[in-house]
Scaffold this active site. Structure first.
Site, PDB file in Angstrom:
ATOM      1  N   CYS A   1      34.933  48.500  40.926  1.00 56.33           N
ATOM      2  CA  CYS A   1      35.324  48.452  39.612  1.00 56.33           C
ATOM      3  C   CYS A   1      36.558  48.035  39.740  1.00 56.33           C
ATOM      4  O   CYS A   1      37.647  48.919  39.637  1.00 56.33           O
ATOM      5  CB  CYS A   1      35.115  49.571  38.768  1.00 56.33           C
ATOM      6  SG  CYS A   1      33.297  50.598  38.822  1.00 56.33           S
TER       7      CYS A   1
ATOM      8  N   PRO B   1      42.482  46.341  37.022  1.00 57.14           N
ATOM      9  CA  PRO B   1      43.161  45.155  36.942  1.00 57.14           C
ATOM     10  C   PRO B   1      43.795  44.786  38.435  1.00 57.14           C
ATOM     11  O   PRO B   1      44.259  43.680  38.566  1.00 57.14           O
ATOM     12  CB  PRO B   1      44.521  45.402  36.232  1.00 57.14           C
ATOM     13  CG  PRO B   1      44.734  46.912  36.388  1.00 57.14           C
ATOM     14  CD  PRO B   1      43.345  47.563  36.463  1.00 57.14           C
TER      15      PRO B   1
ATOM     16  N   CYS C   1      40.236  59.442  37.776  1.00 58.57           N
ATOM     17  CA  CYS C   1      41.502  60.053  37.387  1.00 58.57           C
ATOM     18  C   CYS C   1      41.243  61.045  36.324  1.00 58.57           C
ATOM     19  O   CYS C   1      41.634  61.074  35.364  1.00 58.57           O
ATOM     20  CB  CYS C   1      42.510  58.871  36.854  1.00 58.57           C
ATOM     21  SG  CYS C   1      41.750  57.740  35.764  1.00 58.57           S
TER      22      CYS C   1
END
Lengths: 180, 321
Positions: free
Chosen positions: B128, B131, B249
């Protein structure tokens, strides 16, 4: 990609004619020898889509590319630039390599003020060029570098009515304006 | 799932601006340290940058930024990273940023890649990737050798990934826009897989306080389904002996320990040490559940204890092909 829109690509090797255009596009900025260094041990891939995008692909990446077919990548290796009507429009990805090997006749240095203006997408006036007698430079594509000789982007030098200026074609500020 | 909210939860939720159900969960996890935990989520951390050694030596860039008036402090264990204590310019708009000399990146994100330990003779998959903060660090540690397969499903986010790969001079990546759960269809045999899974992002509350109010109990369930699919796909991608790092996170055990426990039952994986000298051990019991005891080898980071965003890292090795 440089206009910021997604471009779905179907990849394949470029034709002989397309390869010639790609080499010609590079030779406008760097020597034949530097082009050979860039391409040796690597292969060219052309992604055909709404825009035709050229990539340089190392051997490990080429093996992966063949493995993932018939799926096509979104991006691979080094994006060399866009091929448009037989002309290579070099990318920001390859700007560092071109800047490091740039021919003197297409190398334009600018000062700090010029650097900031160019990175904001503006054209440059001759007062912002540094240390160059432009009477010997022909109109055409150039690479603009800052005082530390780092490539800032591509321009097109024009001379008319005794005035010389560089029109901004593509600069690193693109990453802020369009690349996020 | 905790449903009934206590008076303590209501009081703390009001004091710190959270939804009560979140605080109820934190009370169950952190007990008498909950107040400290919530206080920790309100602290600000200095921005951090990672120098791109593909573009410039670390000390040269440090000197260059200091000459421009930046005040930088080293980060223990991450030689290429600096806290930015003061900056005369916006960090994302300097010439140095534009020429690819550094990336704005949190230490937790760097640690996840350090734990993965990619090398230049490997095939690494970043599941994944957008960015691209971690992908570009993977390329940096691989010195642009070997190959990275990076995927993301989002049309917008993958453009950011491409932009960062270009700016940071990454030359060894193949990017696919696809659902990472379908990656096993490509028949790859990866040496290393990074799954920084989509999550509720509770750990980012210090950076984005709106997350105190934007989550619902259903988010944990929905995201856990995605995370289970992805971790099984990640395990399939690995060769025997290959390693996978799973990170989020999030503080939620449903997105962390429960996902790893599920993977241990479904896939030939074993947890191995992260070798990180800091961080709390992973949980082995929570909300009345027990999970595999080896989860103590995973690492949890909390703003109130470790001075960085909330993060979870677990490293696993594939035992059979």
């Amino acid at each position: 990609m440089q206009n910021g829109k997604t471009n779905r690509l179907i990849f394949g090797p470029p034709s002989e004619e397309e390869t010639r255009y790609i080499r010609q596009g590079l030779v406008a900025f760097i020597s034949e020898e530097a082009v050979n260094r860039l391409l040796e041990k690597n292969r060219l891939l052309l992604g055909r889509g709404r825009r035709n995008e050229v990539f340089i692909v190392s051997s490990p990446l080429w093996m992966l590319y063949e493995q993932v077919l018939p799926r096509h990548p979104y991006f691979i290796g080094i994006f060399l630039g866009e091929l448009r009507k037989g002309e290579l429009l070099p990318s920001l990805h390859v700007l560092h390599y071109l800047s490091s090997n740039i021919k003197p006749e297409v190398r334009i240095l600018t000062d700090d003020k010029g650097e900031q203006r160019f990175l904001y997408g503006h054209s440059l006036a001759s007062s912002e060029f540094v240390g160059k007698d432009l009477s010997f430079v022909k109109s055409g594509p150039v690479v603009v570098l800052n005082a530390k000789a780092e490539g800032l982007g591509y321009g097109h030098l024009t001379k008319s009515g005794g005035k010389t200026q560089i029109k901004n074609r593509l600069d690193l500020g693109w990453y802020l304006r369009r690349g996020r | 799932m905790i449903r009934v909210t206590s008076s303590d939860a209501h009081r703390l939720a009001k004091k710190y601006g959270y939804k009560a159900f979140m605080v109820e969960r934190y009370l169950a996890l952190f007990k008498d340290q909950t107040d400290q935990f919530l206080q920790g989520n309100d602290q600000e951390f200095p921005k951090t940058i990672r120098v791109n050694t593909l573009a410039i030596p670390i000390l040269e860039e440090k000197k260059r930024l200091e000459t421009k008036g930046f005040d930088l402090a080293s980060i223990d264990g991450l030689a290429y990273a600096f806290q930015v204590l003061d900056s005369p310019l916006a960090l994302g708009a300097t010439t140095e940023y534009l020429v690819g000399h550094y990336m704005l990146q949190s230490p937790a994100s760097m640690w996840a890649v350090e734990v993965l330990g990619p090398r230049g003779d490997q095939l690494v998959v970043d599941m994944c990737a957008a960015p691209g903060g971690k992908t570009t660090l993977i390329a940096q540690l691989m010195e642009n050798q070997g190959a990275i397969v990076a995927t993301d499903i989002s049309r917008n986010r993958i453009r950011s990934l491409r932009s960062n790969l270009s700016r940071m001079r990454v030359e060894n990546s193949l990017v696919m826009r696809m659902d990472a759960a379908q990656l096993p269809d490509l028949g790859l045999q990866a040496d290393a897989v990074l799954l920084d899974a989509p999550c509720t992002g509770e750990g980012l509350i210090p950076l984005d306080p709106s997350r105190k109010q934007s989550r619902t109990p259903a988010d944990y369930t929905t995201l856990a389904q995605v995370q289970r699919k992805l971790i099984v796909a990640g395990a399939k991608l690995l060769r025997k002996g290959g390693v996978m790092v799973y990170s989020t996170c999030s503080f939620a055990p449903e997105e962390n320990e429960e996902i790893i426990d599920f993977a241990l039952q479904q896939c030939p994986l074993r947890i191995i040490s992260t070798n990180l000298p800091f961080g709390d051990s992973g949980l082995t019991s929570f909300f009345g559940h027990e999970v595999d005891a080896s989860l103590r080898l995973a690492r949890r980071f909390y703003p109130y204890k470790h001075g960085m965003e909330g993060f979870f890292i677990c490293k696993m090795e594939k035992q059979t092909a």
